[in-house]
Scaffold this motif. Sequence first.
Motif, PDB file in Angstrom:
ATOM      1  N   PHE A 440       0.939  -0.979   0.007  1.00  0.00           N
ATOM      2  CA  PHE A 440       0.010  -0.174   0.047  1.00  0.00           C
ATOM      3  C   PHE A 440       0.831   1.305  -0.064  1.00  0.00           C
ATOM      4  N   SER A 441       0.345   2.285  -0.572  1.00  0.00           N
ATOM      5  CA  SER A 441       1.100   3.723  -0.529  1.00  0.00           C
ATOM      6  C   SER A 441       0.909   4.202   0.945  1.00  0.00           C
ATOM      7  N   GLY A 442       2.116   4.195   1.580  1.00  0.00           N
ATOM      8  CA  GLY A 442       2.417   4.603   2.811  1.00  0.00           C
ATOM      9  C   GLY A 442       3.922   4.472   3.315  1.00  0.00           C
ATOM     10  N   THR A 443       4.004   4.583   4.672  1.00  0.00           N
ATOM     11  CA  THR A 443       5.173   4.105   5.218  1.00  0.00           C
ATOM     12  C   THR A 443       5.410   2.637   5.183  1.00  0.00           C
ATOM     13  N   VAL A 448       3.678  -3.004   7.257  1.00  0.00           N
ATOM     14  CA  VAL A 448       3.817  -4.340   8.170  1.00  0.00           C
ATOM     15  C   VAL A 448       2.767  -4.193   9.275  1.00  0.00           C
ATOM     16  N   ALA A 449       2.389  -3.144  10.171  1.00  0.00           N
ATOM     17  CA  ALA A 449       1.302  -3.145  10.902  1.00  0.00           C
ATOM     18  C   ALA A 449      -0.009  -3.272  10.401  1.00  0.00           C
ATOM     19  N   LEU A 450      -0.249  -3.709   9.330  1.00  0.00           N
ATOM     20  CA  LEU A 450      -1.501  -3.695   8.742  1.00  0.00           C
ATOM     21  C   LEU A 450      -2.518  -4.722   9.418  1.00  0.00           C
ATOM     22  N   ILE A 483       6.663   3.910   0.745  1.00  0.00           N
ATOM     23  CA  ILE A 483       7.034   2.763  -0.254  1.00  0.00           C
ATOM     24  C   ILE A 483       5.415   2.639  -1.033  1.00  0.00           C
ATOM     25  N   GLY A 484       5.376   1.593  -1.926  1.00  0.00           N
ATOM     26  CA  GLY A 484       4.228   1.425  -2.837  1.00  0.00           C
ATOM     27  C   GLY A 484       4.263   2.638  -3.891  1.00  0.00           C
ATOM     28  N   ASP A 485       3.100   3.133  -4.417  1.00  0.00           N
ATOM     29  CA  ASP A 485       3.154   4.022  -5.665  1.00  0.00           C
ATOM     30  C   ASP A 485       3.408   5.307  -5.110  1.00  0.00           C
ATOM     31  N   GLY A 486       4.412   5.726  -5.744  1.00  0.00           N
ATOM     32  CA  GLY A 486       5.136   7.198  -5.614  1.00  0.00           C
ATOM     33  C   GLY A 486       6.187   7.005  -4.435  1.00  0.00           C
ATOM     34  N   GLY A 487       6.467   6.019  -3.889  1.00  0.00           N
ATOM     35  CA  GLY A 487       7.561   5.843  -2.776  1.00  0.00           C
ATOM     36  C   GLY A 487       8.579   5.025  -3.471  1.00  0.00           C
TER      37      GLY A 487
END
Length: 590
Positions: A440-443, A448-450, A483-487
């Motif tokens: 997912f787009s995010g840190t 990991v904490a999903l 990470i993810g899209d744009g990361g």
Amino acid sequence: MSAHTTLTIATRRRAFTRLAPLLRARAGWMVLLVIAGLANAGAGLVGPWAIGRLVDELPAGAGEDLVWACAIAVAVAGVVMALGTWIGAWALAHIAMPVVAELRTQVVDSAMSLDSQRIEATGTGDLVSRVADDSRKISEAAAQVLPLVVESLLVVIVSAAGLAAIDWRLGIVGLIALPMYWLTLRWYLPRSEPIYKEERAAFGRRAGRLLGGLTGAQTLRAYRAEGGEMTRVDSASGEARDLSIHVFRFLTRAFGRNNRAEAVVLSLLLVAGFALVLLGETTAGAVTTAALVFHRLFNPIGALVGLFDQIQSAGASLTRMVGVIDEAETSPRRSTHTVSGAPSLVLENLWFSYDEGPDSDNHVLTGVSVRIAPGEVVAVVGTTGAGKSTLARIAAGLSAPSHGRAALVGDPGPGADLTGLDEAVLRDHISMVAQEVHTFSGTLRDNVALPVPAASDAAIRSALETVGDDWVRTLPKGLDTDIGDGGTRLSAVQEQTIALARLVLADPDFAILDEATAEAGSAGAHVLEASAQAALDGRGALVVAHRLSQAEKADRILVMEHGRVIEEGPHAELVAAEGAYARLWEAWSG
């Protein structure tokens, strides 16, 4: 298997019942909209009135004062119409946009809470088209269609009242239009709803086919099956296209009926007006005003009928979106009770078919049984199409068997069927990691904490360390790296490591790995297999093995063929038996 191949579609009454509280919360803006619309529609009558007055009074000797008075009146009416249009659009924006946004939020929230088995049964295309395509359709209708509909309705009401006020006899003639318009709508409405629903459903099937082709592009290329899939995509697109053409032809016929009503009533209005003037019952100016007022109805009535295709299409989209909300609210509540002790995962006499009906001969699984004890790792091997992934989905609670039982059995206690457990309780006991994972787009922390959003940084780092976190140290901001899209771009091995870290953090009793190391390629295979082995430490697992090196480390191996288990036992025992597994192992090790 569910008999429904698509999600629920709400009735129109149910859809508007869902909208009612959202609209009531904006009652003040609705009052302002009506006031502005009435002022706008009333100001539109000034022009026909001014022309009628000039027709009557100029031949009688009226001077330029009358012309100036009429011109000023028309100018003031123009200002009022401009203000009314602006205020009406302002008020409508404060009604429509928040309502659509709130409805979209409710649909997405409901979609996220839908039972995973239901989504598996209907496919993701139907849900994606409702959340994306239908939501867009309603947003466009709110922004483009709804303002014209509201304005047209108010113009029709005010103009009809103005026509009756000019001369009641001309008003009666104008009423002849009502049954003609009514017959048009009576012909149009019952035919339009099923047509538009069918069109929206075809769009959903097209979206599902396109989505399947895009997500499975690598598989299609691997088997050189692009041509067959393109044929199926073209067929779904052709169906949607043909339905759209059919809708356009249908709408053209409705326009023709509408124009016929306008021509007939305007002709009757002029004939009646001529007779009344000839008899001295009215004036030429009054007839002129009446004709202009009736002519003024052409555009709004035409707009209402012309926009009905978009209104009906948006209405069909609304029923599909509300259907998602209703399905989430009315789905049977699963049991929230927990399984006592250290449970075993029991898969007993499983039969599964993608064809509906109990008598289907096309079974993917045929009488498969396996019991996985706490901490035991069972590997599943076999050729493509043997039923391995289907068995994994049933073991994870993502699909329900056509026959048989998939359950968590505690000690003591009768246990609980996976299909009857609440999703949250089920995921406390069983987690699945598939071949395809999503970042997912995010840190990195968020990803990991999903499964455990409140997890501490120490717990997240520990989970990553368990499955191998050397690459994490190379990230510019560690856990805070986007990470993810744009990361930051991650490799397939790194993305799969995140999925395994989620598994460690969730800490279920059982893990289902469906070829979870397949994306690593030859270079990263050993690294990812070691990560998977570490993630499974201390927990039971069903591992659909992409490589036999994974099966070799398992406590027990199931060899599947054509939906059946043909061999079962530890690696050494199966190799010594010189059966199907031994032949696979010889080919693999050789």
